[in-house]
Design a protein around this motif. Sequence first.
Motif, short mmCIF file in Angstrom:
data_model
loop_
_atom_site.label_atom_id
_atom_site.label_comp_id
_atom_site.label_asym_id
_atom_site.label_seq_id
_atom_site.Cartn_x
_atom_site.Cartn_y
_atom_site.Cartn_z
N ASN A 1 0.85 -1.19 0.00
CA ASN A 1 0.00 0.00 0.00
C ASN A 1 0.88 1.24 0.00
O ASN A 1 1.98 1.25 0.55
N MET A 2 0.39 2.25 -0.70
CA MET A 2 1.06 3.55 -0.75
C MET A 2 0.03 4.59 -0.38
O MET A 2 -0.91 4.83 -1.15
N GLY A 3 0.17 5.14 0.81
CA GLY A 3 -0.81 6.10 1.30
C GLY A 3 -2.14 5.42 1.49
O GLY A 3 -2.26 4.45 2.23
N THR A 4 -3.16 5.88 0.78
CA THR A 4 -4.50 5.29 0.90
C THR A 4 -4.80 4.31 -0.23
O THR A 4 -5.92 3.81 -0.33
N ASP A 5 -3.82 4.01 -1.08
CA ASP A 5 -4.01 3.08 -2.19
C ASP A 5 -3.44 1.71 -1.83
O ASP A 5 -2.36 1.61 -1.25
N PHE A 6 -4.16 0.64 -2.21
CA PHE A 6 -3.76 -0.72 -1.92
C PHE A 6 -3.61 -1.49 -3.22
O PHE A 6 -4.44 -1.36 -4.11
N TYR A 7 -2.56 -2.31 -3.31
CA TYR A 7 -2.28 -3.06 -4.53
C TYR A 7 -2.00 -4.51 -4.21
O TYR A 7 -1.31 -4.83 -3.24
#
Length: 93
Positions: free
Chosen positions: A74-80
């Motif tokens: 995850n980067m900040g509020t984004d999830f991958y």
Amino acid sequence: METVGATDWEYFRIGPEDHYLAVANAFNFGSQNFKEIDSYQTNSTIYKLDRSKNVFTKYQSISTNSAVDWEYLNMGTDFYLMVSNAQNCGTCE
């Protein structure tokens, strides 16, 4: 949990409450291959924790081509969630 030639499990969490498991399935063989078609093209599955029953249940099925690894970040509020496929499936049925 039933798998299809599982090669990797990845645990990840989104927020404080949502817990997941992803399984990378590599090859369609065994008793679940009732059509007897050998293929690297198979589904990999994401399971989500049902907190009311305290058990993981099928959340999503994703078509993969001999999946060998999942990675979550995850980067900040984004999830991958990324999957690594070992075959290009040019001859898959």
